[in-house]
Motif scaffolding. Structure first.
Motif: not given
Length: 138
Positions: A110, A114, A121, A123, A125, A130-131
């Motif tokens: 990833c 965030l 989360s 981000i 990845c 989506t996160p």
């Protein structure tokens, strides 16, 4: 002959009792370590300071690793191991203790974690558009 029938009857009863017993699964026996970041469904994050320290280390290039234990609404633990080697953030998600999950262990790279208010989360990845949800506090 009567002893033999008695033995068979007792054996069958024993097997029925053992077979019908509510045997606790491994998922219910899992106990997080004192250093794990634990996110239960009540909004509390245990060891949140350690999570923030890990995020800071990823931003400054310092090697580090943590485990986040999140619980499903049914109470099953999902383990997420995060490792930062100074350049790349690697995530290992273990859903083998989740009764309704995929029952797999997956590892993927990833970009970063965030932080939006009290929600964490991941981000960028591999394989996630989506996160990737990590934890959410109060």
């Amino acid at each position: 002959m009567i002893r033999y029938l008695g033995f068979i009857t007792v054996s069958i009863m024993f097997l029925l009792i053992v077979g019908c017993a509510n045997i606790e699964t491994d998922s219910k026996k899992f106990v997080p370590s004192d250093t794990d970041i634990v996110n239960r469904n009540n909004g509390d994050i245990k060891n949140e300071i350690r999570l923030k320290e890990f995020i800071k280390n990823t931003e400054t290039g310092k090697k580090d690793s943590i485990r986040v234990v999140a619980y499903t609404k049914e109470g099953d633990p999902i383990l997420t191991d995060l490792t930062y080697n100074g350049e790349q953030l690697e995530i290992t998600e273990d859903t083998t203790r989740d009764e309704y999950g995929s029952g797999e262990i997956n590892t993927f790279g990833c970009e970063k974690i965030l932080v939006e208010g009290n929600k964490y989360s991941i981000i960028g990845c591999q394989g996630y558009e989506t996160p990737y949800y990590l934890a959410e506090g109060n």
